[in-house]
Structures are given as C-alpha cells and as structure tokens.
Design a protein around this motif. Structure first.
Motif, PDB file in Angstrom:
ATOM      1  N   GLN A 264      32.487  37.036  32.940  1.00  0.00           N
ATOM      2  CA  GLN A 264      31.256  37.744  32.632  1.00  0.00           C
ATOM      3  C   GLN A 264      30.144  36.730  32.356  1.00  0.00           C
ATOM      4  O   GLN A 264      30.420  35.601  31.919  1.00  0.00           O
ATOM      5  CB  GLN A 264      31.452  38.643  31.405  1.00  0.00           C
ATOM      6  CG  GLN A 264      32.571  39.676  31.543  1.00  0.00           C
ATOM      7  CD  GLN A 264      32.271  40.727  32.594  1.00  0.00           C
ATOM      8  OE1 GLN A 264      31.151  41.229  32.673  1.00  0.00           O
ATOM      9  NE2 GLN A 264      33.266  41.048  33.408  1.00  0.00           N
TER      10      GLN A 264
ATOM     11  N   SER B 215      36.392  33.392  27.208  1.00  0.00           N
ATOM     12  CA  SER B 215      35.898  34.743  27.478  1.00  0.00           C
ATOM     13  C   SER B 215      35.264  35.328  26.219  1.00  0.00           C
ATOM     14  O   SER B 215      35.958  35.810  25.317  1.00  0.00           O
ATOM     15  CB  SER B 215      37.053  35.632  27.953  1.00  0.00           C
ATOM     16  OG  SER B 215      36.618  36.952  28.148  1.00  0.00           O
TER      17      SER B 215
ATOM     18  N   ASN C 249      37.134  39.911  28.329  1.00  0.00           N
ATOM     19  CA  ASN C 249      37.457  40.506  29.619  1.00  0.00           C
ATOM     20  C   ASN C 249      38.210  39.497  30.484  1.00  0.00           C
ATOM     21  O   ASN C 249      37.928  38.303  30.469  1.00  0.00           O
ATOM     22  CB  ASN C 249      36.161  40.938  30.326  1.00  0.00           C
ATOM     23  CG  ASN C 249      36.416  41.968  31.403  1.00  0.00           C
ATOM     24  OD1 ASN C 249      37.290  41.806  32.234  1.00  0.00           O
ATOM     25  ND2 ASN C 249      35.621  43.029  31.397  1.00  0.00           N
TER      26      ASN C 249
ATOM     27  N   SER D 288      33.595  37.993  25.987  1.00  0.00           N
ATOM     28  CA  SER D 288      33.758  39.453  25.963  1.00  0.00           C
ATOM     29  C   SER D 288      35.221  39.868  25.835  1.00  0.00           C
ATOM     30  O   SER D 288      35.522  41.030  25.584  1.00  0.00           O
ATOM     31  CB  SER D 288      33.182  40.063  27.241  1.00  0.00           C
ATOM     32  OG  SER D 288      33.917  39.614  28.375  1.00  0.00           O
TER      33      SER D 288
END
Length: 415
Positions: free
Chosen positions: A386, A378, A382, A380
């Motif tokens: 994404q 990940s 998140n 990001s």
C-alpha cells in the motif's frame, strides 16, 4: 430426536393440507351449488309469472282469447323442453370424490418420498450427536488426555465418516506409543479417503510407519503397505524412509542412501535434515568398508542467508508491532516461494530463507535457480503493498551458493 420427527410430522401435515384443502373447498362449493340452485324450479316460477301477465292482458283486452291460448301453449311447450334438457345430474359430486381421492394419494406420496429422501441424504446421527452432546462436555475444565481421547472416540462412533477425526486419533496414538491403536485409526482414515485426495498417499505412508512400529520389524505386511503407498505417490517420504531403514538394518548402506536421497526430493524442514543425516551415516559406513561413494552426493541445499534492518531515518514513530513481510518470489512474480513474517521489534535480524519457509510443497525455493527477495514494512497490515509502506527489494538472487549474506536495509517508500 423426538423433536426432529415431530417437526417432520408437522411439516408433512402442512404439506398434506396444502394439497387437499383446495380440493375439499372445490367439492364443497359444488355441493352447495347443487343444494342452493335448482334451474327447473326457477323455470316453473318464470312460467307462472309470465302466465299471470298473459291472464292480466286477456282481462284488460290487450290480447284476444285465441292469442292467449296460443301464447299459453308456447309457454307450456318451452317449460317441457327446459325440463327435459336441463336435468340436474349429481355426477359433479362423483367427480369431486375422485379428485379428493387423488389428493389424498398425492399427499401420501409427498410425505413418503420426503421421508425416503431424508433417510438417503439426511444426517440424523449427526443431529442426534449434536443435540445430545453438551456444548462443553468437560464443563470448562481442561480434560485429561484419556478423557479427550474418549470424547473423540465417542464422536467417531456416532459419526465414523470423518477422516480428519480418525487422523487426529491415529496421530495421538502414535505420540503415545500405542501403535496398534494408531494402525486401526489410520486404516479407518484411509477407508474414508479416495486415491485422488491430496492426503491419501501421506496417510498411507503413515499407516505403513505405524504398522512397522506395531510389528517391531519390517515384515511382509509392512512391505505391502509401503509398496501400495509408493504406487500412489512414488516420492512419498515416509514410505521411502522406511525402505531406507530396512536397507540400513540389513547393512545395504548404498540402497539405504539411495532411498533417502530419493525422499529428499520431496522433503523440507526437519524431515529433510533427518534424511540428510541418514544419507551421511550410510555414506560413512560405505567409506569404512572402503567402497567408492562418488555416486552418493547430497544435493546442495537452497538457502539465502541475509541480514535485515530498517534505515535509521525511517524508524522514528514506527510502532514496534508493525508487521514486516519477507518473501522470495520467482523473477516473473507469482506466489511466494518462501516467506517469513516479522515485526519491527524483531529487526535488525540475521536469518536464512530455505525450503522450510515454503508456502506449499509445489512452490519451494529449491524449485528455481534465482529469485527476487523483498522485505516490506506494512503500515496498514495488508499483505498487498500500500502507498506509504516501506520496502527493500533485491533481484536476480541465486538460491544456492551465495558467498555471503544479503544486506537488506528497508528504506524506500511505496508510492
């Protein structure tokens, strides 16, 4: 607490003023009207002015003497009628007094009901504890265990309706081997829980365990507590574990194994390992006695071994602290059945997904036969995928009996 009651008094006084002030103002305006306005006197003044005008008209010859007398008589008649019909009554002052009395009663009722309501639903003890307790009772230093326990006991004395606090105290006492004090704290904790609370059966089981250690034997009180626990939750692990221990000590190894196998249905992690060890010991004792143990079989553990790495062409420029989410879900999706959080620095890695990685007792790897396993880098941070994240996903993976570890290489870019 003095500040609290002063505040309540000030607000109550303000409420009383809001209720009574309009009534006082209305009453004052009525009294002022009575003092400054006299309709009878006004009529007399008008009578004199009109009589003066008639006399002037008589003197100038504008009206005759008979007409003057007739008009004068009419004015006198009207003055007498107004005087009898428009007498000022002081009854309006008495109405104001009644309204003022009602206002005082209403103000008192508001104050009394507010105090009664606060006594019913207010948290004065909590406020007193908060106001009297320093922000840091230990002035920045690390307290000793005894000091921390004493502080917790002080808080519980002031606010006993705190099951979390009693649970912490009970667990601490168990760790310290102060079993009777743990029993007392667990009993307090249970008293503030409802049978429908999620934690109720667990705390009941731990109370039974504390009672067992405090008594040093599986006595009638411990058995009664175990039975009450299993009535609330038939698969409560601690209570079933105690029944297994009691049966094992009585050399009823088959019964012990059965209790522990039942508890295994609701166990994971180190608890499941302990129960499996217990079943194996009981089974070994039965083998020594020459008994048939074909009915005592440990369930196959749900386990997915795997090797996880990142493709070499994706590693360039990838920060070491970038999170990597490894999860196993039902084929149709939903909440993860098992999850492990890693970083790029941890890879490559060999590990095993099992019930110890479950997100909750209701969603475990062992509850399904096949899953989808995915690992996502990940970028990001998140928890939801994404664009630009790196991903590898493998579907239709059995949760038991894998002949060899999965080889998972993160390489796909999420679009």
């Amino acid at each position: 607490m003095l500040n609290l009651w002063l505040g309540i008094a000030a607000l109550s006084l303000l409420a009383a003023i809001v209720i009574i002030f309009p009534i006082l103002k209305l009453r004052q305006s009525r009294v002022t009207t009575l003092v400054t306005s006299d309709p009878q006197q006004d009529n007399v003044v008008i009578f004199k002015d009109r009589l003066g005008e008639l006399e002037q008209e008589l003197a100038s010859g504008s009206i005759s003497a008979p007409d003057f007398e007739a008009l004068k008589a009419e004015l006198e008649k009207n003055l007498l009628i107004d005087a009898s019909a428009k007498k000022i009554s002081l009854s309006s002052s008495s109405v104001g007094s009644k309204q003022l009395a009602v206002g005082f009663v209403l103000a008192f009722a508001v104050i009394a009901s507010s105090v009664a309501l606060y006594n019913e639903v207010g948290r004065a003890p909590d406020l007193e504890l908060s106001m009297n307790m320093p922000k840091d009772p230990f002035n920045g230093r690390q307290p000793s265990m005894d000091e921390a326990i004493a502080q917790l006991q002080l808080e519980l004395k002031a606010n006993p309706e705190n099951p979390e606090g009693w649970y912490i105290l009970a667990s601490t006492m168990m760790d310290l081997g102060r079993h009777q004090e743990a029993v007392d704290a667990y009993q307090q904790c249970v008293s503030y829980l409802k049978p429908e609370d999620v934690q109720y059966a667990t705390v009941m089981g731990q109370l039974a365990q504390a009672m067992f250690f405090a008594a040093g034997t599986f006595n009638a009180e411990v058995r009664a507590q175990v039975e009450a626990t299993l009535k609330a939750e038939p698969l409560e692990i601690t209570a079933l574990g105690l029944l297994g221990i009691d049966a094992y000590e009585k050399k009823d190894f088959r019964a012990a194994a059965k209790f522990w196998l039942t508890a295994l249905q609701n166990a994971d992690g180190s608890g499941a390992d302990s129960l499996r060890n217990g079943v194996e010991r009981a089974r070994a004792e039965l083998v020594k006695l020459g008994e048939d143990v074909s009915d005592i079989q440990l369930p196959e553990m749900s386990s997915i071994p795997l090797n996880l790495s990142i493709a070499a062409n994706r590693l360039e420029g990838l920060p070491k602290e970038t999170p990597v989410m490894l999860v196993a879900r039902r084929p149709e999706g939903g909440m993860p059945l098992a999850a492990v959080r890693l970083t790029v620095a941890d890879l490559p890695v060999s590990l095993e997904l099992n019930d110890a990685n479950s997100m909750s007792p209701q969603n475990k790897l062992s509850s399904v036969e096949r899953v989808t396993v995915s690992a996502r880098v990940s970028l990001s941070g998140n928890v939801v995928a994404q664009p630009g994240d790196l991903l590898v996903e493998m579907e239709n993976i059995p949760t038991k009996g894998l002949p060899k570890p999965l080889e998972m290489v993160v390489s796909e870019v999420v679009q």
